[in-house]
Design a protein around this motif. Structure first.
Motif, PDB file in Angstrom:
ATOM      1  N   TYR A 184      -4.770  11.931  -9.941  1.00 12.21           N
ATOM      2  CA  TYR A 184      -5.183  12.803  -8.850  1.00 12.21           C
ATOM      3  C   TYR A 184      -3.962  13.027  -7.973  1.00 12.21           C
ATOM      4  N   VAL A 185      -3.707  14.276  -7.637  1.00  9.99           N
ATOM      5  CA  VAL A 185      -2.535  14.629  -6.851  1.00  9.99           C
ATOM      6  C   VAL A 185      -3.006  15.468  -5.652  1.00  9.99           C
ATOM      7  N   PHE A 186      -2.463  15.161  -4.469  1.00 11.74           N
ATOM      8  CA  PHE A 186      -2.905  15.841  -3.260  1.00 11.74           C
ATOM      9  C   PHE A 186      -1.720  16.422  -2.494  1.00 11.74           C
ATOM     10  N   ALA A 187      -1.937  17.593  -1.928  1.00  9.56           N
ATOM     11  CA  ALA A 187      -0.920  18.152  -1.045  1.00  9.56           C
ATOM     12  C   ALA A 187      -0.857  17.365   0.264  1.00  9.56           C
ATOM     13  N   GLN A 188      -1.967  16.800   0.658  1.00  9.94           N
ATOM     14  CA  GLN A 188      -2.034  15.969   1.866  1.00  9.94           C
ATOM     15  C   GLN A 188      -1.130  14.753   1.728  1.00  9.94           C
ATOM     16  N   SER A 189      -0.420  14.426   2.799  1.00 10.73           N
ATOM     17  CA  SER A 189       0.424  13.236   2.828  1.00 10.73           C
ATOM     18  C   SER A 189      -0.063  12.321   3.953  1.00 10.73           C
ATOM     19  N   PRO A 190      -0.837  11.286   3.642  1.00  9.97           N
ATOM     20  CA  PRO A 190      -1.366  10.395   4.683  1.00  9.97           C
ATOM     21  C   PRO A 190      -0.232   9.654   5.394  1.00  9.97           C
ATOM     22  N   THR A 191      -0.448   9.341   6.664  1.00 12.51           N
ATOM     23  CA  THR A 191       0.549   8.606   7.445  1.00 12.51           C
ATOM     24  C   THR A 191       0.328   7.102   7.306  1.00 12.51           C
ATOM     25  N   LEU A 192       1.413   6.389   7.036  1.00 16.41           N
ATOM     26  CA  LEU A 192       1.381   4.933   6.912  1.00 16.41           C
ATOM     27  C   LEU A 192       2.313   4.358   7.973  1.00 16.41           C
ATOM     28  N   ASN A 193       1.781   3.486   8.822  1.00 13.88           N
ATOM     29  CA  ASN A 193       2.566   2.882   9.895  1.00 13.88           C
ATOM     30  C   ASN A 193       3.265   1.608   9.395  1.00 13.88           C
ATOM     31  N   ILE A 194       4.595   1.618   9.455  1.00 12.80           N
ATOM     32  CA  ILE A 194       5.393   0.464   9.029  1.00 12.80           C
ATOM     33  C   ILE A 194       5.956  -0.201  10.284  1.00 12.80           C
ATOM     34  N   THR A 195       5.558  -1.442  10.549  1.00 12.25           N
ATOM     35  CA  THR A 195       5.931  -2.141  11.778  1.00 12.25           C
ATOM     36  C   THR A 195       6.476  -3.522  11.452  1.00 12.25           C
ATOM     37  N   SER A 196       7.684  -3.801  11.899  1.00 13.53           N
ATOM     38  CA  SER A 196       8.249  -5.134  11.656  1.00 13.53           C
ATOM     39  C   SER A 196       7.563  -6.164  12.549  1.00 13.53           C
ATOM     40  N   ILE A 197       7.534  -7.418  12.087  1.00 14.62           N
ATOM     41  CA  ILE A 197       6.856  -8.490  12.812  1.00 14.62           C
ATOM     42  C   ILE A 197       7.831  -9.643  13.060  1.00 14.62           C
ATOM     43  N   ASP A 198       7.548 -10.435  14.091  1.00 14.31           N
ATOM     44  CA  ASP A 198       8.446 -11.502  14.528  1.00 14.31           C
ATOM     45  C   ASP A 198       8.592 -12.609  13.479  1.00 14.31           C
ATOM     46  N   GLN A 199       9.806 -13.143  13.395  1.00 17.20           N
ATOM     47  CA  GLN A 199      10.090 -14.287  12.539  1.00 17.20           C
ATOM     48  C   GLN A 199      11.054 -15.215  13.282  1.00 17.20           C
ATOM     49  N   THR A 200      11.135 -16.452  12.840  1.00 18.21           N
ATOM     50  CA  THR A 200      12.025 -17.442  13.460  1.00 18.21           C
ATOM     51  C   THR A 200      12.775 -18.211  12.379  1.00 18.21           C
TER      52      THR A 200
END
Length: 318
Positions: A184-200
């Motif tokens: 299945y192929v769509f012209a729509q491009s969904p938004t994906l939020n990429i967020t870095s998270i804290d590390q120590t």
């Protein structure tokens, strides 16, 4: 003009330069596998009329002004159709021995009972929306693959037709799809939020591997919402690249460093919204005291001396 049940058949490289108006249950096609009937004019059929494509050869009707209603394919080879509006496949099975390409500006509908089967080539359907009333076996290819390309995820009726593969996003309608397998192929491009998270980490440690996956990705398209007709997207199968930080190195001083997700990329067409919200905190290393601690202390001390020596050298030449 074809009267009801009339036939237009060609041999060799037959070309119709004018328009063709097809009556109900009329037929077009060719007589041999090596022949192709090309209709360069406008091909039309009235509402609720069925146009059957027959013969052992191929048919091409690619005029953008074509306006057919119901189509049935019987033992044809390669078939390429374009329609200014919607196309419905007959409520009886269609079959061909080559590749089927159908482009419709509005919808492509498979009626109940209207399965489409190719014994050799691919089946590629492109439209604003895909309406499958023929069920889980609506499209079948023996030695090829099928692709359903529509404008958006919503508005389709998938009918349980399972691709067994991930969906592809962000492809303009009609754009070729290099990915293998049924899709299945769509012209729509969904938004994906990429967020870095804290590390120590502690000074003296290499945190490259720790930082590499220090991010979240939301929201992936939920395949269950659409009947699981394509497989579920995850970080592992939809993204490439790693999060990075200058604080990951062994020699990074104690302090706070940004975790950067700039190198993360999507492999299936998501639009990525990136945020470097996470930090890598490097804490000071403690020198252990007691039996067996000498070698560890010397190692940490030597690392510190080397770092200090590098800084003094840089200061001297600056």
């Amino acid at each position: 003009t074809l009267a009801n049940t009339a036939a237009l058949t060609g041999t060799d490289a037959a070309v119709v330069t004018g328009s063709v108006s097809a009556g109900d249950n009329s037929q077009i096609g060719t007589t041999s596998a090596a022949s192709t009937l090309t209709i360069n004019g406008v091909l039309t059929s009235a509402a609720n009329n069925t146009l059957e494509i027959i013969g052992a050869g191929s048919v091409v009707a690619a005029n953008t002004a074509n306006n057919m209603d119901i189509v049935k394919i019987t033992n044809a080879k390669n078939v390429s159709l374009r329609d200014v509006d919607s196309v419905r496949f007959s409520n009886t099975a269609s079959n061909l021995t080559g590749t089927l390409i159908v482009n419709a500006a509005d919808n492509i509908t498979l009626q109940a009972g209207g399965t489409v089967t190719s014994s050799v080539g691919d089946i590629l359907l492109t439209s604003n929306a895909f309406i499958n009333n023929a069920g889980a076996n609506a499209l079948t290819t023996t030695a090829g693959r099928w692709g359903v390309h529509s404008a958006a995820l919503a508005g389709n009726a998938y009918g349980g037709l399972n691709s067994g593969n991930q969906a592809i996003y962000g492809r303009a309608l009609g754009m070729a799809t290099a990915e293998s397998g049924n899709r299945y192929v769509f012209a729509q491009s969904p938004t994906l939020n990429i967020t870095s998270i804290d590390q120590t980490k502690t000074y003296g440690q290499n945190a490259t591997a720790l930082v590499a996956n220090a991010y979240t990705a939301t929201p992936f398209i939920n395949a269950a919402t659409y009947g699981n007709v394509f497989t579920q997207d995850t970080i592992a199968n939809s993204l490439t690249g790693s999060a990075t930080s200058t604080g990951s190195t062994v020699a990074a001083n104690a302090g706070v460093y940004t975790i950067d997700v700039a190198s993360i990329a999507a492999t299936t067409g998501y639009t990525l919204n990136k945020s470097n919200a996470g930090n890598l905190t490097v804490t000071a290393a403690l020198l252990p005291v007691g039996p067996g601690s000498t070698s560890n202390n010397i190692s940490v001390f030597n690392n510190a001396v080397t770092r200090l020596d590098q800084e003094l050298t840089c200061a001297q030449f600056s």
